[in-house]
Structure formats: C-alpha cells, structure tokens
Design an enzyme around this catalytic site. Structure first.
Site, mmCIF file in Angstrom:
data_model
loop_
_atom_site.group_PDB
_atom_site.id
_atom_site.type_symbol
_atom_site.label_atom_id
_atom_site.label_comp_id
_atom_site.label_asym_id
_atom_site.label_seq_id
_atom_site.Cartn_x
_atom_site.Cartn_y
_atom_site.Cartn_z
ATOM 1 N N LYS A 1 0.379 -1.286 0.521
ATOM 2 C CA LYS A 1 0.765 -0.741 -0.051
ATOM 3 C C LYS A 1 0.837 1.378 0.154
ATOM 4 O O LYS A 1 0.572 2.227 -0.575
ATOM 5 C CB LYS A 1 -1.385 0.046 1.400
ATOM 6 N N ASP B 1 -11.679 2.167 3.819
ATOM 7 C CA ASP B 1 -11.944 0.586 3.686
ATOM 8 C C ASP B 1 -13.757 0.852 3.518
ATOM 9 O O ASP B 1 -14.690 -0.494 2.894
ATOM 10 C CB ASP B 1 -11.551 -0.535 4.833
ATOM 11 N N GLN C 1 -5.642 -2.379 9.657
ATOM 12 C CA GLN C 1 -4.975 -3.285 9.437
ATOM 13 C C GLN C 1 -5.748 -5.117 10.347
ATOM 14 O O GLN C 1 -5.795 -4.751 11.087
ATOM 15 C CB GLN C 1 -3.415 -3.378 9.168
#
Ligand code: NDP
Length: 284
Positions: free
Chosen positions: A54, A121, A98
């Site tokens: 990322k 997200d 995460q």
C-alpha cells in the site's frame, strides 16, 4: 486463451493514472496532498506485506502515506486514542486499520471509531448503510474493484444471474449489493447453502470469495460465464491460488480473473481512489 483473462493490473494502471492526474491538479490548485494512514497492530506477516504494498502504491500516485506499527501488546485504549488523533489530523484523509487485530481488541469497536469521513475501507456502519441505501460514499475496496473490472471489460450485468459465493461484510455482502444495484438477479451462497452446484451452474457471473483453494470446478460453471476470483490461498508448495480451479474453469468460461493479478491489485487501487475522494470531499 489469454483473451479470456480479466487483467486486474491493466485496469488498475488505468485508474491509478487518473488518480495521479487528479492528485496533481488538487496539489496545484489547493496545495493539498491526499494522505493515508495505515495502522498495523502485531506482527502478522501477510499484513506487513499488504501495508508495504500500500505504501509503494501511494508513492506511485502521489498520495502521502504514514504507517503506525504497534506492538501485539498494544491496549485497545491506546489504539483508540491513536485513531482519535488521526481522525483530527488534517494531513490524513483516509485511515486504514489492518485486519486481523489481536484477539484482546474488539475489532468492530475499533472500526467504528474511525471517522466515517475518513473510512476509506468503507467498513463503518454509516458507510455500509449508505451503500445499502444505494447512495454510497465509500464503497469497500474489493467489491468496488470487481465492479470496475466488469465495467472495463463491458460485461453486461443487468438482468444476469450473479452468484456471490461468500457473505462476509468486507467482500460477499457488499459485492452482492453492488451487483443488485446494477440490476443483476443476485444469489448469495455460504457454507449452509444446499444444492450449491445447481445454483452455480445457473450463474452468468460468479464472484468466488470463500477462501478455499480451487473450490469452483469446471463442472459447476455454465458455458460462457464470467468468473471473478477473490480468493487468496497459500498452497503447500508456497504458491498462491484462488478459490477457482483456474485451468479447468477457463476452458468453459468467457472471462476470468487470475490469481494473482486479478482482484488483488484492484483492491489497493480502490483504496487509493477512496483516499483521493475523501480529500476531494473535504475541499468541497
Ligand atoms: P471470510 O472467511 O470472512 O468469509 C468466507 C465466506 O465463505 C463465509 O461467508 C463462508 O460461509 C463462506 N464459505 C466458506 N466455506 C464455504 C463453502 N464450502 N461453501 C460455500 N461457502 C463457503 O472471508 P473473506 O470474505 O474475508 O475472504 C474470502 C477470500 O477472499 C479469502 O481467500 C481472502 O483471503 C480473499 N480476499 C481477497 C482480497 C483481495 O484483494 N483479492 C480482499 C479480501 C479477501 P459462512 O458465512 O456460512 O461461514
């Protein structure tokens, strides 16, 4: 038979070029750069790799990124206080926590503490609600990437039978909702589904997201179906495999995503997309 491949890297590259151009324009006009913060708790090796990828992807498109690596013993309160700081940090437009988190931390409490305006997200219940209503703000990255790939390859969705294998909040459910909003007739299958083979055999589009290597076989697939393979499974020989038996299924389908190189790159790309969108919306 390479003409049957849905090339996620290619579609990603096209979208990343658009993100890069838009980010450059915003920087020129408003002196602002999109910013993404990734929060990683513990030492999960796969998570470390995702976060590293990322970071590189952010650099490529001109997104500022920062990583917050916390030890496995971090308390829930410490994590919540970091998220609160990031929620109030002007350089940060997107916050990514995460998963998985260590077991002593309440995952949904933490995800719900991310400001819905920075929830790139798309996991916050407010954003899930907007998506459900058909007025999405941040669409979860993997399902969003799936729709972008189908559109890029001009796959007709309206009126088609779409079967989504898997009902997780991050892939299966939002993928089904997006396909429904594109006017597919959608069936969601899970571990208690009966006559799965029959249901699959009737599908024009299959989205496989169950985490079982090579589960979908040629015999389960209708001639000419379009196959999206979300699964990422590590085989005993160390290689990656999807949820679909790629070699067999590609003989009967019309289009298929490979693993790796299909859904994976699109997931990161749509995260970058959402981070840019968050900055655009904060500028107004
Ligand atoms: P989850 O484990 O959260 O969900 C799996 C789903 O599959 C569940 O709904 C489960 O049913 C269903 N399932 C399991 N076994 C069967 C079966 N035999 N028949 C029918 N349904 C079954 O997984 P995720 O949604 O998080 O991820 C799915 C896969 O996608 C994983 O391999 C993951 O690594 C990958 N992934 C890939 C991404 C990418 O960018 N390419 C991003 C995210 C995930 P039930 O609900 O009944 O238990």
């Amino acid at each position: 038979m390479s003409d049957k491949i849905i090339d996620g890297k290619l579609v990603s590259e096209k979208i990343r070029n658009v993100i890069k151009e838009k980010a450059q324009r915003i920087q020129k006009e408003f002196s602002r750069v999109p910013g993404l913060a990734a929060v990683l708790v513990g030492e999960d090796p796969a998570s470390q790799i995702y976060v590293r990828n990322k970071r590189r992807s952010c650099e490529d498109v001109g997104i500022y990124s920062e990583e917050h690596k916390l030890s496995e013993s971090t308390t829930q309160d410490e994590l919540l206080s970091l998220i609160d700081k990031l929620n109030n940090d002007n350089k940060i437009n997107g916050i990514l926590v995460q998963l998985p988190l260590p077991s002593h931390i309440n995952e949904s409490l933490v995800l719900n503490s991310v400001s819905p305006e920075k929830d790139v997200d798309g996991f916050h219940p407010i954003n899930a609600g907007y998506l459900f209503e058909g007025q999405p703000k941040f669409i979860p990255c993997t399902p969003h990437g799936i729709i972008k790939m189908l559109e890029f390859y001009n796959v007709e969705i309206e009126g088609k039978n779409a079967v989504v294998l898997g009902r997780s909040n991050i892939v299966g459910k939002p993928a089904a909702i997006l396909l429904l909003q594109k006017n597919a007739t959608v069936t969601i299958c899970h571990s208690r589904t009966r006559n799965l083979n029959e249901v699959l055999k009737n599908a024009d589009i299959i989205v496989a997201a169950i985490g079982k290597a090579h589960f979908v076989k040629k015999e389960m697939v209708k001639e000419g179906a379009v196959i999206i393979d979300v699964g990422i499974n590590r085989l005993e020989n160390g290689k990656l495999a999807g949820d679909v038996d790629f070699d067999g299924v590609r003989e009967v389908c019309s289009l298929i995503t490979p693993v790796p190189g299909g859904v994976g790159p699109m997931t990161i790309t749509m995260l970058l997309w959402n981070t840019l969108k968050s900055l655009e919306e904060s500028i107004g």
